[in-house]
Design an enzyme around this catalytic site. Sequence first.
Site, mmCIF file in Angstrom:
data_model
loop_
_atom_site.group_PDB
_atom_site.id
_atom_site.type_symbol
_atom_site.label_atom_id
_atom_site.label_comp_id
_atom_site.label_asym_id
_atom_site.label_seq_id
_atom_site.Cartn_x
_atom_site.Cartn_y
_atom_site.Cartn_z
ATOM 1 N N ARG A 1 0.789 -0.974 0.207
ATOM 2 C CA ARG A 1 -0.034 -0.270 -0.192
ATOM 3 C C ARG A 1 0.649 1.414 -0.184
ATOM 4 O O ARG A 1 0.494 2.519 0.917
ATOM 5 C CB ARG A 1 -0.955 -0.074 1.649
ATOM 6 C CG ARG A 1 -1.959 -1.077 0.891
ATOM 7 C CD ARG A 1 -2.713 -0.972 -0.148
ATOM 8 N NE ARG A 1 -3.680 -1.930 0.149
ATOM 9 C CZ ARG A 1 -3.699 -3.098 -0.748
ATOM 10 N NH1 ARG A 1 -2.614 -3.966 -1.032
ATOM 11 N NH2 ARG A 1 -4.687 -4.631 -0.030
ATOM 12 N N SER B 1 -11.042 0.417 3.003
ATOM 13 C CA SER B 1 -10.579 -0.356 3.571
ATOM 14 C C SER B 1 -10.022 1.242 4.178
ATOM 15 O O SER B 1 -9.112 1.684 3.773
ATOM 16 C CB SER B 1 -9.701 -0.958 3.466
ATOM 17 O OG SER B 1 -10.958 -2.519 3.059
ATOM 18 N N GLU C 1 -5.053 4.060 5.578
ATOM 19 C CA GLU C 1 -5.000 4.677 4.306
ATOM 20 C C GLU C 1 -5.587 5.459 3.806
ATOM 21 O O GLU C 1 -4.845 5.809 3.151
ATOM 22 C CB GLU C 1 -5.530 2.739 3.401
ATOM 23 C CG GLU C 1 -5.328 1.661 3.692
ATOM 24 C CD GLU C 1 -5.743 1.099 2.455
ATOM 25 O OE1 GLU C 1 -6.193 0.830 1.419
ATOM 26 O OE2 GLU C 1 -6.266 -0.359 2.886
#
Length: 339
Positions: free
Chosen positions: A166, A239, A334
Site C-alpha cells: 500500500r 478499507s 489508508e
Amino acid sequence: MSTQPMEYVELSERNTLRVAAVARYYLEVRDAEELSDALAWAERQELRTLILGGGSNLVFDGDFDGLVVRVAMRGRRWEQASDQEATLVLGAGENWHEAVLYAAGAGYRGIENLALIPGTAGAAPVQNIGAYGVELCDTLVSVTALDRQSGNLVTLQREACEFAYRDSLFKRSPGRYVITEIRLRLSRSKPLQLGYRDLEEYLAETLASELTVMDVATAVMAIRRRKLPDPEMIPNAGSFFKNPVVPSADYQNLLVRYPDIVGYAQSSTVKLAAAWLIDQCGWKGFRNQSVGVHNRQALVLINHSGGTGRDILELAAKIRASVQDKFGVELEMEPGVVS
C-alpha cells in the site's frame, strides 16, 4: 490557459465518503498539456493544488483554499499484443474497475483479483492497490507522469516506482508526480491467483483448470459486494486502515494471549488482519449520529448521515487508540487527509 477554473465548487459528489467541502477553484484536465497549464496557472496565483481522481481514497477535513485538478485523461489501448501477452495502456482518468473488466473480457489475466476497487487508473499506482493476493505492482510495467520539479513528462519503470505494501514513490513524494498514463503487462496463460482464502472457498466447487479470467473477476465482485458497501448507497472510502505488519516474535506473543488472532506469515514478519483487531475492540457495527463502522466489515468507516471529515477522523482516532491499548499494535490509515 484555454479553460478557466470554476470557482467555489462543492466536492461532496466528488469524494466517495460524500463529505462536504468547497474548492476555491476547480478544473478538469483531459491531457498532459491542460494539466501542465493548470499547474502553471496555480503557481502564478500562488495557490495550493490538489490532484483528484475518483475521490475514493481521501478525507476532506474542511474546505480547500486552492485549485483542485481532476485528472480526466481517458483512453485505453493494447500495445505489444501477441497470442499470449499484451500491454494494456490506460489513461489516468480511466475507471479502474471498468479497465479490469475490459482486460478480462479480452481474456488477459493479471488484474482480475482487483475488480471492483473504486477509483481511477492513475490513482492505482499511488496506493499500489491490492486485493485477494494480488497487487498492482505484479503487472505494472511503467508509469508516465508529469514531474512537477522539472516540468517534464517522465516514464518511470516499475523498479523506479519503489512499490511496497500500500505504498509507492508517489505516495512518499506527494505532489511531485502527477500520473497521466500507466502500462500493465498481462497474459493469457499466467496461472490464476486463487490462494486467498475467501476466493478459494467461493470457487471450491469449480476445478481451477475450468476457470476463466472472467470467472475469477466475477467471484471477486461477488465477495466484495457481500462484504463491502457500495459507496453509491453507503458513502465510504473502502478499507480505512492498512493491515499492520509486525515482527514474528511480536505475533507469537500476541498468539499466546489471543489464540484466534488472524495473521498471514511473511518472511520474518506477520501481516495482521486489521478487521479482526478492530472487531475484537467492539467497533464493528458501531454508529453515532453521523458516522460509523460497517456491520459486515470492520475496516470500512461509513458516513451514514451527513458526517463531516472531522467526524470521520475522530472516529478513526478512537479506533486506533483502542487497538493500540488492547493489542499494542498501531493502525495506519489508508486514505489521505486533505485540509
